[in-house]
Design a protein around this motif. Structure first.
Motif, PDB file in Angstrom:
ATOM      1  N   LEU A 120      -1.072   2.211   0.096  1.00 42.67           N
ATOM      2  CA  LEU A 120       0.023   1.627   0.862  1.00 42.67           C
ATOM      3  C   LEU A 120      -0.650   0.661   1.846  1.00 42.67           C
ATOM      4  CD1 LEU A 120       3.073   1.652   1.486  1.00 42.67           C
ATOM      5  CD2 LEU A 120       2.615   3.361   3.239  1.00 42.67           C
ATOM      6  N   ALA A 174       3.848   1.232  -2.565  1.00 40.70           N
ATOM      7  CA  ALA A 174       5.210   0.884  -2.148  1.00 40.70           C
ATOM      8  C   ALA A 174       6.177   1.050  -3.324  1.00 40.70           C
ATOM      9  CB  ALA A 174       5.258  -0.536  -1.602  1.00 40.70           C
ATOM     10  N   ASP A 184      -0.024  -0.271  -6.205  1.00 46.79           N
ATOM     11  CA  ASP A 184       0.759  -0.401  -4.975  1.00 46.79           C
ATOM     12  C   ASP A 184       1.651   0.827  -4.773  1.00 46.79           C
ATOM     13  OD1 ASP A 184       2.106  -1.170  -2.760  1.00 46.79           O
ATOM     14  OD2 ASP A 184       2.889  -3.047  -3.595  1.00 46.79           O
ATOM     15  N   GLN A 244       7.267   4.554   6.080  1.00 46.36           N
ATOM     16  CA  GLN A 244       6.992   4.556   4.638  1.00 46.36           C
ATOM     17  C   GLN A 244       5.943   5.603   4.282  1.00 46.36           C
ATOM     18  OE1 GLN A 244       5.769   0.570   3.687  1.00 46.36           O
ATOM     19  NE2 GLN A 244       7.861  -0.108   3.276  1.00 46.36           N
ATOM     20  N   VAL A 290      -2.094   8.828  -2.332  1.00 48.65           N
ATOM     21  CA  VAL A 290      -1.792   7.539  -1.701  1.00 48.65           C
ATOM     22  C   VAL A 290      -2.673   7.365  -0.473  1.00 48.65           C
ATOM     23  CG1 VAL A 290      -0.043   6.175  -0.507  1.00 48.65           C
ATOM     24  CG2 VAL A 290       0.599   7.560  -2.492  1.00 48.65           C
TER      25      VAL A 290
END
Ligand code: SF4
Lengths: 82, 376
Positions: free
Chosen positions: B171, B304, B302, B80, B140
């Motif tokens: 993350l 994600a 977030d 990810q 991030v």
């Protein structure tokens, strides 16, 4: 990253964010004091030693604490029943 | 530090070794050695660096535990992070320790060599600073670690929310120390006799996450510092409890750790995070309530949400000979992994335990090459 680094607080760089300049083995960095100042102004920590984790001071350490643990070692000499 | 010498004093070390020998000799004799698990990767590193395992009597051994956050990172999290680093307009910030951990398609460092935007930062506040300076980019932060690093991430997210820094995201793969210990203790195949508790996690948590070990499993715990004298004293304190049939949580690291930990750090964590229903651990599988996710008021941060939803592959990729799971749970010693020192070395890590200097395999490789013929 998960070992705490001892550092000595040199000066307060941003009182509103509780940021300070600290020296850790000759390397100077900005650290955050918000978790180690109870309510007092950050300035009271100038000169103090703290343990720093990824930029945040998580505990204050003092010479006294060092001496206390040395006293603990001294127990070994006294044969404390072990 | 000024007082470090005392904690490496050879005379003190020799005295402690004598105490340990005497205590061990009084333990009931049995076939398998008494196994003491050092939970924290920092302890694993110190044990190898100073050769402390070689100072123990034959009937006592260290077992290396799951407390290295890099070592328990699942490949999916790296994947990810790589996907985010490859996303246009995004800069992925990571602790240095995590950038070499292999994911299914390579590490963050390899992704950077291929053009992805990856920056190594010292902590989350540095990532937040990048977000302030580059409002046109999504910054991030790959937030990994145990309770030691979670407060720093929480404080950065609180600052981002206060200042309305919308281009900063995390993350999150933050994990808790108690659930993996519960999983290990519940495993009937393992027989761990005592635990050397992580001194720095306890700075935040206090002794609470370890209280269940004596209460439910009647095993002693000693929260330890990181110097040779600290660790040997902790071993001695554990043996003394075993010898006397006692089981409680003791603090060896009294010059720093307290039974109550740091409540300000915990308050920040509690505001920003909530327990995740379940979290994936390399080697230990999925454990319920073992990690942290962003609380509802912080969901906007977030990272994600920036990811393209991907069909879950289901299959656990990777080399089937990889022994990471067994090593992480104390079932196998690093040199007994078939990849150890062959395919898997610190320069070419196949598993995360070979990446971080706190990983058992990397520590063994770095300090034990001379005894590579121990290998069977
Ligand atoms: S040698 Fe490599 S593959 Fe084997 S357990 Fe260690 S890190 Fe995992």
């Amino acid at each position: 990253m998960c070992l705490a680094v001892p550092a000595q607080v040199l000066s307060i760089s941003d009182p509103s964010r509780a940021l300070a300049l600290a020296d850790s083995g000759g390397v100077q960095r900005e650290i955050e004091l918000s978790c180690v100042i109870a309510d007092g102004p950050p300035e009271t920590l100038i000169g103090a030693w703290v343990l720093v984790h990824v930029g945040v001071a998580l505990a204050q350490i003092s010479e006294q604490e060092a001496l206390a643990s040395l006293a603990l070692w001294a127990e070994l000499d006294d044969g404390d029943g072990a | 530090m000024k007082y470090v010498d005392e904690f490496r004093d050879p005379a003190l070390v020799a005295q402690l070794v004598k105490r340990i020998d005497a205590s061990a000799a009084r333990l009931p004799s049995r076939q398998q050695p008494w196994q003491l698990m050092e939970v924290c990767g920092g302890h694993t590193h110190a044990i190898f660096r100073f050769g402390l395992d070689r100072l123990l009597p034959d009937c006592v051994e260290f077992v290396h535990g799951p407390g290295c956050p890099v070592c328990v990172l699942p490949e999916t999290v790296i994947d990810q992070a790589v996907a985010l680093a490859q996303r246009p307009g995004t800069l992925l910030c990571s602790y240095g320790d995590a950038v070499r951990v292999p994911g299914t398609g390579g590490s963050l460092l390899e992704a950077r060599a291929g053009g992805a935007a990856v920056e190594v930062v010292y902590g989350p506040r540095d990532a937040l600073e990048l977000a302030r300076r580059h409002p046109d980019k999504d910054i991030v932060f790959l937030a990994i670690g145990f309770e030691t690093t979670a407060p720093a991430t929480a404080l950065a997210l609180q600052a981002a929310r206060r200042e309305g820094i919308g281009n900063f995201r995390a993350l999150c793969h933050l994990v808790l120390i108690e659930p993996p210990l519960r999983a290990l203790l519940a495993d009937p195949q393992l027989c761990l006799d005592g635990f050397i508790g992580p001194g720095h996690v306890s700075l935040v948590t206090g002794t609470r996450p370890f209280d269940f070990i004596p209460a439910q499993y009647r095993r002693p715990v000693v929260i330890s510092g990181f110097e040779p004298v600290d660790l040997l004293q902790s071993v001695w304190m554990l043996l003394r409890q075993l010898e006397q049939g006692k089981a409680c949580v003791e603090l060896q690291y009294r010059r720093v750790a307290t039974t109550s930990g740091n409540s300000a750090a915990r308050a920040a964590m509690e505001e920003v995070f909530e327990p995740a229903p379940s979290t994936e651990w390399r080697g230990l599988g999925s454990l319920p309530h073992s990690g942290l996710q962003l609380a509802p008021e912080y969901r906007a941060f977030d990272a994600a949400a920036l990811l393209e939803p991907r069909a879950a592959t289901g299959a656990e990729p990777g080399d089937p000979r990889c022994g990471c799971a067994a090593v992480l749970s104390g079932r196998m010693k690093p040199p007994h992994c078939p990849l150890f020192g062959r395919e898997c070395t610190p320069a070419t890590p196949s598993g995360p335990l070979m990446v971080s200097s706190e990983g058992a395999c990397a520590a063994w490789y770095q300090y034990r090459q001379e005894s590579a013929d121990d290998r069977r």
